[in-house]
Structures are given as structure tokens and as C-alpha cells.
Motif scaffolding. Sequence first.
Motif, mmCIF file in Angstrom:
data_model
loop_
_atom_site.group_PDB
_atom_site.id
_atom_site.type_symbol
_atom_site.label_atom_id
_atom_site.label_comp_id
_atom_site.label_asym_id
_atom_site.label_seq_id
_atom_site.Cartn_x
_atom_site.Cartn_y
_atom_site.Cartn_z
ATOM 1 N N GLU A 106 0.791 -1.169 0.006
ATOM 2 C CA GLU A 106 -0.150 -0.159 0.055
ATOM 3 C C GLU A 106 0.867 1.245 0.067
ATOM 4 O OE1 GLU A 106 -3.072 -0.459 3.060
ATOM 5 O OE2 GLU A 106 -3.016 -2.495 2.783
ATOM 6 N N LEU A 107 0.249 2.397 0.218
ATOM 7 C CA LEU A 107 1.019 3.773 0.207
ATOM 8 C C LEU A 107 2.605 3.484 0.919
ATOM 9 C CD1 LEU A 107 -0.325 7.082 0.316
ATOM 10 C CD2 LEU A 107 1.831 6.555 1.422
ATOM 11 N N VAL A 127 5.067 1.225 -0.839
ATOM 12 C CA VAL A 127 5.435 1.697 -2.295
ATOM 13 C C VAL A 127 6.311 3.026 -1.871
ATOM 14 C CG1 VAL A 127 4.793 2.675 -4.317
ATOM 15 C CG2 VAL A 127 3.453 0.869 -3.209
ATOM 16 N N ARG A 165 5.991 8.312 -6.578
ATOM 17 C CA ARG A 165 4.908 7.582 -6.358
ATOM 18 C C ARG A 165 3.637 8.062 -6.607
ATOM 19 N NH1 ARG A 165 1.520 7.615 -2.522
ATOM 20 N NH2 ARG A 165 2.811 9.271 -1.490
ATOM 21 N N LYS A 199 -0.587 3.778 -5.038
ATOM 22 C CA LYS A 199 0.220 2.434 -4.895
ATOM 23 C C LYS A 199 1.103 2.193 -6.179
ATOM 24 C CE LYS A 199 -3.599 0.440 -2.441
ATOM 25 N NZ LYS A 199 -4.855 -0.473 -2.216
ATOM 26 N N TYR A 200 1.409 3.235 -7.004
ATOM 27 C CA TYR A 200 2.089 3.085 -8.174
ATOM 28 C C TYR A 200 3.576 3.639 -7.825
ATOM 29 C CZ TYR A 200 -2.308 2.118 -10.682
ATOM 30 O OH TYR A 200 -3.422 1.290 -11.250
ATOM 31 N N HIS A 245 2.943 -1.510 -10.705
ATOM 32 C CA HIS A 245 1.995 -1.718 -9.894
ATOM 33 C C HIS A 245 2.117 -3.302 -9.380
ATOM 34 C CE1 HIS A 245 -2.768 -1.375 -9.071
ATOM 35 N NE2 HIS A 245 -2.031 -1.129 -8.227
ATOM 36 N N GLN A 272 -9.924 3.684 -4.782
ATOM 37 C CA GLN A 272 -8.669 4.528 -5.123
ATOM 38 C C GLN A 272 -9.299 6.224 -5.913
ATOM 39 O OE1 GLN A 272 -5.304 3.934 -3.904
ATOM 40 N NE2 GLN A 272 -7.013 2.655 -2.738
ATOM 41 N N GLY A 322 -4.159 5.416 -2.430
ATOM 42 C CA GLY A 322 -2.718 4.697 -1.640
ATOM 43 C C GLY A 322 -3.257 3.979 -0.481
ATOM 44 N N GLY A 377 -4.916 1.090 1.439
ATOM 45 C CA GLY A 377 -5.386 -0.162 1.077
ATOM 46 C C GLY A 377 -5.924 -0.843 2.544
ATOM 47 N N TYR A 436 5.618 -9.055 1.150
ATOM 48 C CA TYR A 436 6.342 -7.580 0.896
ATOM 49 C C TYR A 436 7.887 -7.614 1.693
ATOM 50 C CZ TYR A 436 8.161 -2.732 2.255
ATOM 51 O OH TYR A 436 8.701 -1.743 2.442
#
Length: 272
Positions: A3-4, A7, A56, A59-60, A74, A162, A167, A169, A221
Motif C-alpha cells: 500500500e502507500l 511503495v 509514487r 500505490k504506483y 503496480h 482509489q 494509496g 489499502g 512484502y
Amino acid sequence: MPELPEVETIRRELLPLVIGRRIVGVEPFWDKTLKGANAADFNKLFAGRVINSLERRGKYLIFKLEDDKCFSIHFRMTGSIITGAGDGNLPRYCRAIIRLDGKLSLFFIDPRKFGCIEVLDSCDSALSRLGPEPLDDSFSPEMLEKILSGRKTPIKSALLNQHNIAGIGNMYADEALFQARIHPLRPADKISSEEVQLLYDAIRSVLTQAIERKGATVSDYTRPGGEAGRAQDDFCVAHRRGCNCPLCNNPIERTVVGQRGTYFCPVCQPRG
């Protein structure tokens, strides 16, 4: 799922390693990892170009190169990036390698194969469909109240959309709602102005603390150097079903909101 905070951690830790480096090439190992171009066309667009910035959006993760070329990563459910020298031994579940000059490789790891590396037509407008960034100075309680106004969907679902806010989640929505003492199934348009302020403060606090803790490693993660995040150590309710609430000592419960597992304290977050 990154999530934010995850990332943003990846971005910050890759930044000093990749800025000013030239892309040598990209090699996918799963045919759906690249989006918007096949491997040959992807390399025609990006190979030989220098990475000017790493940004950023929600979440990209966005790589901006010279000549206004850009692509995003992503991570979706299980994606992460591991750095390494050259190819070496491929990490397990490696779906693509982004090779940079200086023999640096970025290994895109994705056990469930939902993530993608996507060509962007425009660096500035490609992700414009996303909502505001919750940590930007421009994001305010008034903006949050306007976003929630008129939405009868559960507040948890509104936070996960979103298009509303970029961002946030599943696990950080749970944590923010707990901190604000709001039940996840309450309709978004029934949240009072006072509660909106509490929720606004909680969102920013939860996300900021999670970034400071380098994200949360709940399952897949990992940070670019292979280390785990530690934000999960601070969770009060997320992924803590059966544990006791840190405030009232009653058991944390789990429900489903919008097909997402949701954790909350029924005492501290009454449905009302």
C-alpha cells in the motif's frame, strides 16, 4: 499487499540507487508482466535512456526517464522489488528483471502474478484518475468530508476506492478506522464532521508512522535490500483477529467489507 507506505519505502530506498542510471534492458519471465508493450517494444522505448526521477502516485511506482518516457510498476497483491548485482541467481517468483548500467538489476518479484510493469503514455496524466494523496498538504478534513458526502457505501469501502483517495489499502484503512473509533460498516455519508476530523488525523498518522517503520511485512512484502518492514508490529487491529484490543481488552473481530477481510474492535468501534 503493498500500500502507500510500502511503495513509498520502496521509492525512497531505490532513489539513491537508480537516479542517473541508464536502463540497459528489461526481460520478462511471465508474459503478462509487461503491459502496454511486448518485451521488444518495451526495450525500444526505454533501453538506453537515463532515469531522471522516481515518484509514487497512490500505490504506483513511476519511473520518469529522459525524453518524457515513463513507466509504472503496480505491485498489486504480492509484488516487490529486490536489488542485486547483475543477474546472479534469480530470486524465487521473479517475473522480470530491469537491468541498469553499473551491473545493477531490479528483480520484480510477484508470487501471485497480479502485478505489472506498464508503459505510460503521459507521465503527468496517466494516473490522473486516482484520488488525492492523503499525505499531501492539499489534502484537508474539508476535502475528506466532501469525498464522503452522499456516499452510502460502507466507510471502509469508501477509503479503499482509489478514485476517492489514492494509496490507502486494506490494513491501513482498518488501523485508521480503529484510531478514529469508527465501525467499518457505517455508511460513509453518516460520518459526522467531528468524526471526519478524527478520521483525517488518523489516516495521516497511521500512514506516516508506517512509512517511518518501512512498511508492513505481513506476508510477501520485502524492502529492496531484502529486509522486512516493521509497521505490522504497531498494528492494533489489522490481522489481529482473536487478539485483545489494546484499549478495552476485548477480542478483535473479523468481518468482510466489500469482499475484503476487515478487522475491528466491536466495543471501541460500535456500529451505532
